[in-house]
Design a protein around this motif. Sequence first.
Motif, PDB file in Angstrom:
ATOM      1  N   LEU A 147     -13.620  -4.165  -0.288  1.00 53.13           N
ATOM      2  CA  LEU A 147     -14.668  -3.783   0.658  1.00 53.13           C
ATOM      3  C   LEU A 147     -15.962  -3.465  -0.061  1.00 53.13           C
ATOM      4  O   LEU A 147     -17.049  -3.943   0.330  1.00 53.13           O
ATOM      5  CB  LEU A 147     -14.212  -2.567   1.478  1.00 53.13           C
ATOM      6  N   ASN A 188      -6.195  -2.789  -3.128  1.00 52.25           N
ATOM      7  CA  ASN A 188      -6.032  -3.826  -2.109  1.00 52.25           C
ATOM      8  C   ASN A 188      -7.034  -3.739  -0.967  1.00 52.25           C
ATOM      9  O   ASN A 188      -7.299  -4.748  -0.302  1.00 52.25           O
ATOM     10  CB  ASN A 188      -4.612  -3.778  -1.545  1.00 52.25           C
ATOM     11  N   ARG A 189      -7.597  -2.534  -0.735  1.00 52.21           N
ATOM     12  CA  ARG A 189      -8.499  -2.365   0.397  1.00 52.21           C
ATOM     13  C   ARG A 189      -9.911  -1.940   0.011  1.00 52.21           C
ATOM     14  O   ARG A 189     -10.894  -2.581   0.386  1.00 52.21           O
ATOM     15  CB  ARG A 189      -7.923  -1.311   1.361  1.00 52.21           C
ATOM     16  N   LEU A 190     -10.018  -0.823  -0.717  1.00 54.70           N
ATOM     17  CA  LEU A 190     -11.337  -0.243  -0.973  1.00 54.70           C
ATOM     18  C   LEU A 190     -12.186  -1.091  -1.914  1.00 54.70           C
ATOM     19  O   LEU A 190     -13.364  -1.352  -1.624  1.00 54.70           O
ATOM     20  CB  LEU A 190     -11.189   1.176  -1.531  1.00 54.70           C
ATOM     21  N   ASP A 241       0.832  -1.206   0.000  1.00 49.68           N
ATOM     22  CA  ASP A 241       0.000   0.000   0.000  1.00 49.68           C
ATOM     23  C   ASP A 241       0.865   1.255   0.000  1.00 49.68           C
ATOM     24  O   ASP A 241       0.779   2.111   0.881  1.00 49.68           O
ATOM     25  CB  ASP A 241      -0.944  -0.012   1.210  1.00 49.68           C
ATOM     26  N   LYS A 244      -3.763   1.209  -2.486  1.00 45.60           N
ATOM     27  CA  LYS A 244      -4.694   1.146  -1.365  1.00 45.60           C
ATOM     28  C   LYS A 244      -6.120   0.906  -1.851  1.00 45.60           C
ATOM     29  O   LYS A 244      -6.877   0.140  -1.255  1.00 45.60           O
ATOM     30  CB  LYS A 244      -4.627   2.435  -0.542  1.00 45.60           C
TER      31      LYS A 244
END
Length: 327
Positions: free
Chosen positions: A207, A202-204, A193, A199
């Motif tokens: 989700l 890999n994250r948002l 990240d 980011k």
Amino acid sequence: MILDKVKETIGRYKLISRRDLVLVAVSGGADSVCLLYLLQALSRPLGFKLQVAHLDHMLRKDSARDAEFVRRLGFKLGIPVIIGKINVKELDKRGSLEEIARDARLGFLFKVAKDIQADKIALAHNLDDQAETVLMRILRGTGLYGLAGILPKRQLCGFTVIRPLIRVQRREIEAYLRREKIKPRIDKTNLQDIYLRNKIRNRLVPLLKKEYNPRIKEALSNMAEGIAFDYDYLNRQALRLAKGGCNRVNIAKFLKLHPAIQRLILRLGISRLQGSTRRITFRHINEIEDLIANRPLNSIVDLPKGIAVVKKAKSIFFYRRSGHALL
């Protein structure tokens, strides 16, 4: 099949014509390697030729191995390869490292394309990149142009840039490479990240996919395509009203236009000098609008990358601060 999807994308957006010479940007990663294999498979039936370009940014210790990988790949496929090298960390530090690397890469591709007289430059952006780009621009703040995302085909600095993978998902690319037993280079920084895009990837996106919409990538991609058509229409109207001359904007005529067209004309004035409107924010456009409506004659608004706008009696003028005003 992924090959059929890419062929349909090429036809739908008129990306490649018969007898075109297409310069393919190949980093050695999964997306660009997949793109090269697919274009090679389509080159004979569609009647175009290929050449490869690779730029070593010297950002990683093993970057020279990427260049060698691409060189060997070109030899294996019988496609000429041009390798360049730039130490991105030693370049001017204004802007993020990601942006500096991008500009260096595009500059290299434009030079190679000019040298070999390429008709098109093919980049490996895919549907996942599209979704990530739209989310990134929403988070940073954007207008209609930003929401249009990554266009399948666009003109950049006089060159035609195409993205044949723009309707292909990353999982389809990975499945193709596994099926064909093709092993690309792996950039481990994509898993870290470090940058905003990473980011988001890999994250948002996971989700949003899990909690809100399992097809979030397709939804964002479809939205971007729809907005791209709307933006293209409005931009054409702005170009028509600007009558090809965007450095000078008549204030009286400008104030009679719809605000949407006004702002596009301002962006055209900037992009004509800068080559794009990167780093131009909502605040910059508001400043120019305030210059026109409220500020006295000879007031100046300074913009990124050495561009400025000056107000005269009947018009505003866009010019480079380092040179003379284009009056």
